[in-house]
Design an enzyme around this catalytic site. Structure first.
Site, PDB file in Angstrom:
ATOM      1  N   GLU A 219      15.595   6.099  -4.274  1.00 27.21           N
ATOM      2  CA  GLU A 219      15.857   4.933  -3.422  1.00 27.21           C
ATOM      3  C   GLU A 219      17.297   4.427  -3.567  1.00 27.21           C
ATOM      4  O   GLU A 219      17.541   3.236  -3.716  1.00 27.21           O
ATOM      5  CB  GLU A 219      14.852   3.813  -3.719  1.00 27.21           C
ATOM      6  CG  GLU A 219      13.424   4.223  -3.395  1.00 27.21           C
ATOM      7  CD  GLU A 219      12.396   3.099  -3.538  1.00 27.21           C
ATOM      8  OE1 GLU A 219      12.623   2.203  -4.370  1.00 27.21           O
ATOM      9  OE2 GLU A 219      11.385   3.137  -2.823  1.00 27.21           O
ATOM     10  N   ASP A 292       2.908   5.099  -3.832  1.00 24.43           N
ATOM     11  CA  ASP A 292       3.522   3.898  -4.397  1.00 24.43           C
ATOM     12  C   ASP A 292       2.556   2.724  -4.524  1.00 24.43           C
ATOM     13  O   ASP A 292       2.533   1.854  -3.659  1.00 24.43           O
ATOM     14  CB  ASP A 292       4.716   3.481  -3.522  1.00 24.43           C
ATOM     15  CG  ASP A 292       5.556   2.402  -4.180  1.00 24.43           C
ATOM     16  OD1 ASP A 292       5.373   2.177  -5.394  1.00 24.43           O
ATOM     17  OD2 ASP A 292       6.391   1.794  -3.493  1.00 24.43           O
ATOM     18  N   GLU A 320       2.335  -6.162  -5.431  1.00 20.91           N
ATOM     19  CA  GLU A 320       3.230  -5.952  -4.289  1.00 20.91           C
ATOM     20  C   GLU A 320       2.474  -5.589  -3.018  1.00 20.91           C
ATOM     21  O   GLU A 320       2.769  -6.101  -1.941  1.00 20.91           O
ATOM     22  CB  GLU A 320       4.232  -4.848  -4.644  1.00 20.91           C
ATOM     23  CG  GLU A 320       5.080  -4.389  -3.479  1.00 20.91           C
ATOM     24  CD  GLU A 320       6.014  -3.236  -3.845  1.00 20.91           C
ATOM     25  OE1 GLU A 320       6.058  -2.845  -5.023  1.00 20.91           O
ATOM     26  OE2 GLU A 320       6.699  -2.730  -2.935  1.00 20.91           O
TER      27      GLU A 320
HETATM   28  C1  GCU Z   1       8.645   0.267  -4.587  1.00 18.56           C
HETATM   29  C2  GCU Z   1       9.076  -1.160  -4.470  1.00 18.56           C
HETATM   30  C3  GCU Z   1      10.507  -1.336  -4.872  1.00 18.56           C
HETATM   31  C4  GCU Z   1      10.747  -0.723  -6.235  1.00 18.56           C
HETATM   32  C5  GCU Z   1      10.266   0.718  -6.262  1.00 18.56           C
HETATM   33  C6  GCU Z   1      10.311   1.343  -7.640  1.00 18.56           C
HETATM   34  O1  GCU Z   1       9.268   1.048  -3.616  1.00 18.56           O
HETATM   35  O2  GCU Z   1       8.879  -1.606  -3.155  1.00 18.56           O
HETATM   36  O3  GCU Z   1      10.783  -2.710  -4.876  1.00 18.56           O
HETATM   37  O4  GCU Z   1      12.081  -0.784  -6.590  1.00 18.56           O
HETATM   38  O5  GCU Z   1       8.946   0.777  -5.851  1.00 18.56           O
HETATM   39  O6  GCU Z   1       9.262   1.414  -8.263  1.00 18.56           O
HETATM   40  O7  GCU Z   1      11.356   1.767  -8.093  1.00 18.56           O
END
Ligand code: GCU
Length: 645
Positions: A219, A292, A320
């Protein structure tokens, strides 16, 4: 000694009773485990005595046997705080960070901070949690600056007497940002030296520092791949730097690229080729499911498959995707399901629990992580019932064989029964304990039903992950961040074909499990649309068409929340006004949200199925146009409890 203080404070037995506290090794004791007898607590370490004292008091209060030997399932039982240095918390729903606040200059520490951290450490010790990562996995390099490390040391000093170590999330590009190096290449001598110096500095201040948690090449975070190096290069470099100090590296497997490749397959594909190449003090931290933290996922295929690498489960305590601090969802059942999932990697009984706690594979370190739901809110977690999830995580980290029912039962007794007599009183048990634990036990399944039943997943409105957004698919957003990528609803049916004829994600599981998921006749219905794309008219186990079954599930989820409301309303005599009202108003909102989910998903899916709502499935009260008009980012219109039409 803390154990003595706790016993004096919480004692519920006879006045004047004498307790023997013994610190002495015994063959039956593992790590910080302990042996309880009605008149004694024995442990091999002082913190073992403290755990024993807390367990003794818990047993006194809930009326359980005082003869027990108890050992931890995992050596490291860790909370991951996704706390940013400006005090906000990523996916946090309980106020600001208890560690960080927005400060212009060097971060400060007050007596009030220390007091709060002490309470925090004590609460953790009471359920056996012994570590905390103090900052977000999306880590700021600044955490490794002198000023911030000074504060980390202050936290560590407060947590230490309670047996808790601190850990930090580190940003892989720290040597560039902080050290002004031209690269963060893990094989570059200058970079290695930078990390060595940093580790020396940390351990000088915090001799029992736990280690680093790393989110790399995931990400948008930097990582070794930026330099054409691998996860092994990155993780082992940090492991070598920490090794002389006894530190560990928790390297996350949460990776997926911006492509339309099946996201569920990517972590396995990226990590399996490296099995056996990581250092002994590296643990690969794997989320329970392959996508996730969804309300329901099958287990990640990495569990049990990595046979020569230490692996640890990562759970999410903060909800979440499960209604934040608003919906009442007890996660004990989700984690029990995950831990008991059978990978078959070493034959029947190779559960995720056993594949990670050292009983099936030799691991120098064993660990488990839970993404914390803790903030500055007076009740710590943003809602009363969310405290149960912090509690349940700690209990399962200590003993991964406990059942969700047992934990719920304990928690309700400890939280709501005014005293020991009440906990054992049948009027209280039948009137309060039973209905509340029944509601908790049903709560996650109810959410699965009103949000995404039968294996559907990730059909949330964008970004916030709270409301429904099965329609959400702007061209500018990467496709694997849009729900149609996951539900694949069309005129021909619904579901993600991950069978051997589809993306073949099933083949990442051991053969027995792969066959089970691949075959429509044996695929558990709860994972049906996770693995299969099926026509709307497909006949499911109940004999209904898939379309009708989907409708019934959404209806059932909504109905369950109505029942929770009724249950809670009937419990007023047993609860103080403040807690009663908090839970009551959150349930009201939950019912509203469940209605929005049901209406939004069914109306949207109906545009493809073109089939009528079956009898028993109530007509929607909102229109699709209205629901689609809600801004998915701000969700501003969403909270309106009387909105609609
Ligand atoms: C999910 C979440 C993010 C977080 C990511 C992770 O995508 O929405 O906020 O950073 O997980 O676990 O790294």
């Amino acid at each position: 000694m803390l154990a003595i203080e706790e016993l004096k404070d919480g004692w519920m037995g006879k006045a004047g009773a004498k307790m023997l506290l013994i610190v002495k090794f015994d063959q039956s004791i593992k790590g910080d485990g302990y042996i309880l007898k009605p008149q004694s607590i024995q442990a091999a370490t002082p913190v073992g005595l403290l755990y024993g004292a807390f367990d003794y008091l818990r047993r006194q209060k809930v009326g359980e046997d005082l003869h027990v030997t108890s050992n931890p399932s995992y050596q490291r039982r860790i909370l991951n705080h996704w706390d940013n240095l400006n005090g906000t918390i990523e996916r946090g729903y309980a106020g600001s960070s208890i560690f960080w606040r927005n400060e212009k200059q060097a971060p400060t520490v007050t007596e009030a901070d220390r007091k709060l951290w002490r309470e925090y450490a004590r609460a953790n010790a009471s359920v056996g949690i012994n570590g905390a990562v103090l900052n977000n996995v999306n880590a700021s390099p600044i955490i490794l600056s002198d000023d911030y490390l000074n504060k980390v040391k202050e936290v560590a000093d407060v947590l230490r007497p309670y047996g808790m170590r601190v850990y930090l999330s580190v940003n892989f590009a720290s040597p560039m940002v902080l050290g002004k190096l031209a690269t963060a290449d893990p094989l570059a001598p200058g970079v290695i030296n930078w990390w060595k110096d940093k580790a020396n500095e940390i351990y000088k201040a915090i001799p029992d520092f736990g280690g680093f948690l790393v989110k790399a090449n995931s990400e948008g975070q930097p990582g070794p791949q930026d330099y054409k190096r691998t996860h092994v290069d990155g993780a082992n470099m940090l492991a070598d730097v920490l090794q002389p100090h006894g530190g560990i590296v928790m390297w996350r497997a949460f990776v997926y690229s911006a492509s339309d490749k099946d996201r569920a397959k990517q972590a396995y594909e990226e990590f399996m080729p490296f099995d056996g190449r990581f250092r002994d003090n590296v643990i690969i931290q794997v989320k329970n499911g392959p996508i996730d933290f969804q309300p329901r996922e099958p287990f990640s295929p990495l569990f049990g498959a990595m046979k020569k690498t230490s692996v640890m489960p990562e759970f999410q305590i903060t909800k979440e995707y499960l209604g934040e601090n608003i919906h009442l969802v007890y996660l004990g059942t989700l984690w029990e399901e995950a831990l008991k999932s059978d990978t078959y990697q070493q034959g029947k009984g190779s559960t995720v629990a056993r594949c990670t706690d050292g009983s099936l594979y030799p691991q120098q370190y064993t660990a488990i992580a839970g993404v914390a739901n803790i903030g500055l809110d007076a009740n710590w977690c943003g809602s009363n019932f969310d405290q149960a999830n912090w509690y349940a995580y700690g209990r399962l980290a200590w003993d991964n064989q406990l059942t969700a029912t047992q934990i719920a039962d304990e928690w309700v007794k400890l939280t709501f029964s005014p005293d020991q007599t009440t906990a054992g009183d049948s009027k209280w048990q039948n009137g309060f304990l039973k209905p509340v634990t029944a509601m908790m036990m049903k709560s996650r399944e109810a959410m699965v039903n009103y949000e995404m039943p039968l294996g559907l997943h990730h059909i949330f409105a964008a970004d916030r992950h709270y409301g429904p957004g099965p329609w959400y698919a702007p061209k500018k957003v990467r496709v694997d961040w849009t729900p149609p990528y996951y539900h694949k609803a069309g005129a021909d049916g619904i579901g993600f074909d991950r069978t051997s004829k589809g993306t073949a994600a099933v083949n990442q599981y051991q053969q027995t499990v792969a066959d089970e998921f691949d075959n429509l006749k044996t695929c558990p219905e709860k994972y049906l649309l996770w693995f299969h794309h099926l026509p709307w008219t497909y006949q499911v186990a109940s004999g209904r068409t898939l379309w009708d079954e989907i409708c019934y599930r959404y209806q059932d989820g909504l109905q369950s929340v109505k029942e929770f409301q009724k249950t809670w309303d009937s419990l007023r005599p047993f609860v103080d006004e403040q807690r009663f009202e908090e839970v009551q108003s959150k349930l009201q909102r939950q019912y509203h949200d469940a209605q929005v989910y049901k209406d939004g998903c069914l109306l949207y899916f109906q545009t493809f199925s073109k089939m009528p709502f079956p009898p028993g499935c109530e007509k929607p009260i909102y229109t699709l146009d209205y629901l689609e008009s809600i801004d998915p980012f701000t969700m501003e219109k969403f909270p309106a409890s009387n909105g609609g039409q």
